[in-house]
Design a protein around this motif. Structure first.
Motif, PDB file in Angstrom:
ATOM      1  N   ARG A   1       0.835  -1.209   0.000  1.00 40.64           N
ATOM      2  CA  ARG A   1       0.000   0.000   0.000  1.00 40.64           C
ATOM      3  C   ARG A   1       0.868   1.257   0.000  1.00 40.64           C
ATOM      4  O   ARG A   1       0.595   2.217  -0.748  1.00 40.64           O
ATOM      5  N   GLU A   2       1.902   1.278   0.807  1.00 45.16           N
ATOM      6  CA  GLU A   2       2.768   2.457   0.873  1.00 45.16           C
ATOM      7  C   GLU A   2       3.499   2.683  -0.447  1.00 45.16           C
ATOM      8  O   GLU A   2       3.630   3.822  -0.904  1.00 45.16           O
ATOM      9  N   PHE A   3       3.977   1.598  -1.070  1.00 50.16           N
ATOM     10  CA  PHE A   3       4.619   1.758  -2.369  1.00 50.16           C
ATOM     11  C   PHE A   3       3.635   2.296  -3.405  1.00 50.16           C
ATOM     12  O   PHE A   3       3.966   3.200  -4.197  1.00 50.16           O
ATOM     13  N   SER A   4       2.430   1.739  -3.422  1.00 46.37           N
ATOM     14  CA  SER A   4       1.434   2.171  -4.402  1.00 46.37           C
ATOM     15  C   SER A   4       1.082   3.640  -4.219  1.00 46.37           C
ATOM     16  O   SER A   4       0.912   4.373  -5.203  1.00 46.37           O
ATOM     17  N   GLU A   5       0.986   4.078  -2.968  1.00 47.57           N
ATOM     18  CA  GLU A   5       0.676   5.489  -2.699  1.00 47.57           C
ATOM     19  C   GLU A   5       1.785   6.405  -3.209  1.00 47.57           C
ATOM     20  O   GLU A   5       1.514   7.454  -3.808  1.00 47.57           O
ATOM     21  N   VAL A   6       3.044   6.021  -2.976  1.00 45.04           N
ATOM     22  CA  VAL A   6       4.166   6.837  -3.455  1.00 45.04           C
ATOM     23  C   VAL A   6       4.180   6.889  -4.973  1.00 45.04           C
ATOM     24  O   VAL A   6       4.372   7.957  -5.579  1.00 45.04           O
TER      25      VAL A   6
ATOM     26  N   LEU B   1      13.971   8.636  -9.192  1.00 45.26           N
ATOM     27  CA  LEU B   1      14.995   7.941  -8.409  1.00 45.26           C
ATOM     28  C   LEU B   1      14.407   7.378  -7.116  1.00 45.26           C
ATOM     29  O   LEU B   1      14.732   6.262  -6.704  1.00 45.26           O
ATOM     30  N   VAL B   2      13.538   8.167  -6.474  1.00 42.96           N
ATOM     31  CA  VAL B   2      12.899   7.706  -5.242  1.00 42.96           C
ATOM     32  C   VAL B   2      11.951   6.557  -5.533  1.00 42.96           C
ATOM     33  O   VAL B   2      11.901   5.558  -4.803  1.00 42.96           O
ATOM     34  N   VAL B   3      11.197   6.676  -6.612  1.00 44.91           N
ATOM     35  CA  VAL B   3      10.243   5.624  -6.972  1.00 44.91           C
ATOM     36  C   VAL B   3      10.973   4.321  -7.284  1.00 44.91           C
ATOM     37  O   VAL B   3      10.556   3.235  -6.854  1.00 44.91           O
ATOM     38  N   ILE B   4      12.086   4.410  -8.010  1.00 46.74           N
ATOM     39  CA  ILE B   4      12.858   3.209  -8.338  1.00 46.74           C
ATOM     40  C   ILE B   4      13.466   2.596  -7.074  1.00 46.74           C
ATOM     41  O   ILE B   4      13.470   1.377  -6.899  1.00 46.74           O
TER      42      ILE B   4
ATOM     43  N   ILE C   1       1.707   6.499  -7.112  1.00 45.75           N
ATOM     44  CA  ILE C   1       0.602   7.305  -7.632  1.00 45.75           C
ATOM     45  C   ILE C   1       0.841   8.790  -7.360  1.00 45.75           C
ATOM     46  O   ILE C   1       0.612   9.638  -8.232  1.00 45.75           O
ATOM     47  N   THR C   2       1.346   9.108  -6.182  1.00 48.39           N
ATOM     48  CA  THR C   2       1.596  10.508  -5.831  1.00 48.39           C
ATOM     49  C   THR C   2       2.665  11.131  -6.721  1.00 48.39           C
ATOM     50  O   THR C   2       2.537  12.277  -7.158  1.00 48.39           O
ATOM     51  N   ALA C   3       3.722  10.371  -7.001  1.00 47.83           N
ATOM     52  CA  ALA C   3       4.881  10.939  -7.695  1.00 47.83           C
ATOM     53  C   ALA C   3       4.758  10.905  -9.211  1.00 47.83           C
ATOM     54  O   ALA C   3       5.234  11.835  -9.879  1.00 47.83           O
ATOM     55  N   THR C   4       4.165   9.865  -9.763  1.00 48.89           N
ATOM     56  CA  THR C   4       4.262   9.695 -11.213  1.00 48.89           C
ATOM     57  C   THR C   4       2.937   9.467 -11.926  1.00 48.89           C
ATOM     58  O   THR C   4       2.745   9.938 -13.039  1.00 48.89           O
ATOM     59  N   MET C   5       1.996   8.724 -11.333  1.00 51.69           N
ATOM     60  CA  MET C   5       0.797   8.331 -12.067  1.00 51.69           C
ATOM     61  C   MET C   5      -0.466   8.587 -11.250  1.00 51.69           C
ATOM     62  O   MET C   5      -1.100   7.644 -10.754  1.00 51.69           O
ATOM     63  N   PRO C   6      -0.847   9.848 -11.074  1.00 46.74           N
ATOM     64  CA  PRO C   6      -1.985  10.160 -10.204  1.00 46.74           C
ATOM     65  C   PRO C   6      -3.334   9.662 -10.714  1.00 46.74           C
ATOM     66  O   PRO C   6      -4.288   9.587  -9.938  1.00 46.74           O
ATOM     67  N   GLU C   7      -3.433   9.335 -11.999  1.00 46.30           N
ATOM     68  CA  GLU C   7      -4.711   8.912 -12.557  1.00 46.30           C
ATOM     69  C   GLU C   7      -4.903   7.395 -12.531  1.00 46.30           C
ATOM     70  O   GLU C   7      -5.989   6.907 -12.847  1.00 46.30           O
TER      71      GLU C   7
END
Length: 366
Positions: free
Chosen positions: A99-104, A272-275, A106-112
């Motif tokens: 859940r935490e990864f998915s939230e990051v 970089l953070v997402v990766i 969506i927040t950083a790269t793919m909000p839709e």
């Protein structure tokens, strides 16, 4: 358990990336504020003690996973219930990490993108690698571990070159005394549990190691390295953002990297953070999922683990989406339900009780 062996370097990297997990991105420093880096070091010390407890249990039962030696310690009935509690707990914590990864993401790269889609794709990828075996999973850690180190060096280099680091934001040290530092390290939210105490899950993986004599040395080294890096990361976030902005941000590292602006050309390095999170959570959630599946196989006496990986993965994906309505509720649940009612009993109290009972049993047997 499947017939597999893990090397020392694989064990070190798996534990290292497990400890990094979501802790490298998610901020939990409300009480300690600018001294969160010191709270992390104290929490690491407590985590080392908990790891030594799991190592002590491993020495008594070197060929058995946690769910198996729980039945040896408490008897077939109570031990089976204890093993089931750990199996459910591992699956629940895996869902929290997904859940935490998915939230990051969506927040950083793919909000839709819908949350369920991100969680499902991520979990299916983990399931596929685990289906191939724990050895394949461990070899993947060797490859991606190098990438993680490279990404960390590049990210830190640009943060310092940009000139956003202000060491004065860390001063004065111990401004509010030791009380908030000790509260953050050992009370709520406690670094003793998240992330260091969570290494107790490796009690399910110790029998896979090809060098049982190196478990203690390598495990302690990995915990120390990860603890120092997390402490440095907390200090860097405060030095770049300041205390107030770190407290407001659910993902401080994402905000820190977002400050990078080198020559008006190199910007928006959120990827970089997402990766980084993708790699660390891939292994943390994967380890939790695999240990939960191994627990199911052991408790219900199934033929092999492969038949349970994808069904458990589907449960994991849906659970990660349904456990909270938003990130604020998810964080609040983590500081109350998870820490107080699940993590403390299963990662601190029960391991201590099991070690005491195992010690008494072996002394009586002698």
């Amino acid at each position: 358990m499947e017939r597999a062996k893990l090397s020392s370097i694989q064990f070190f990297l798996l534990l290292f990336m497990f400890e990094m997990g979501t802790a490298v991105v998610v901020g939990h420093m409300i009480a300690a504020k600018k001294d969160a880096w010191l709270s992390l070091l104290l929490g690491m010390g407590g985590g080392l003690m908990l790891f030594l407890i799991s190592y002590g249990l491993f020495r008594y039962y070197p060929s058995l996973p946690l769910t198996a030696y729980a039945r040896k310690i408490f008897g077939p009935y109570i031990g089976w219930i204890v093993g089931l509690l750990y199996t459910i707990f591992f699956l629940y914590v895996a869902a929290r990490n997904v859940r935490e990864f998915s939230e990051v993401l969506i927040t950083a790269t793919m909000p839709e993108i819908p949350l369920l889609v991100v969680a499902m794709l991520f979990v299916l990828t983990i399931c596929y690698v685990l289906y191939l075996g724990i050895e394949v999973f461990a070899r993947t850690a060797e490859i991606l571990g190098v990438s993680l180190i490279f990404i960390g060096i590049i990210g830190n280099l640009f943060v310092y070159v940009t000139g956003t680091v202000d060491p004065n934001n860390l001063k004065p040290v111990l401004e509010y005394g030791w009380k908030p530092i000790l509260e953050t390290a050992f009370y709520r939210p406690m670094f003793l549990i998240f992330p260091f105490g969570e290494a107790f899950v490796f009690a399910m993986l110790f029998p896979y190691l090809n060098r049982a004599d190196a478990v203690k040395k390598i495990g302690v080294a990995s915990l120390i390295v990860s603890g120092l890096i997390l402490s440095y990361n907390a200090a860097l976030n405060v030095a770049v953002l300041g205390v107030s902005e770190v407290l407001r941000s659910p993902f401080p590292l994402l905000a820190t990297v977002g400050k990078i602006n080198f020559l008006e050309f190199i910007q928006r390095l959120d990827a970089l953070v997402v990766i980084t999170l993708l790699i660390t959570v891939f292994f943390k959630a994967g380890i939790y999922l695999y240990c939960s599946v191994i627990g199911m196989v052991d408790l219900f006496r199934l033929k092999n683990h492969q038949q349970m990986i994808f069904p458990a993965g589907l449960i994991l994906a849906f659970l990660s989406v349904m456990m909270a309505d938003d990130m604020a509720e998810h964080t609040e649940e983590g500081g109350t339900v998870y820490i107080m009612y699940a993590a403390i009993p299963l990662l601190i109290i029960l391991p201590v009780v099991m070690l005491l009972v195992a010690f008494i049993r072996h002394r009586l047997t002698k």
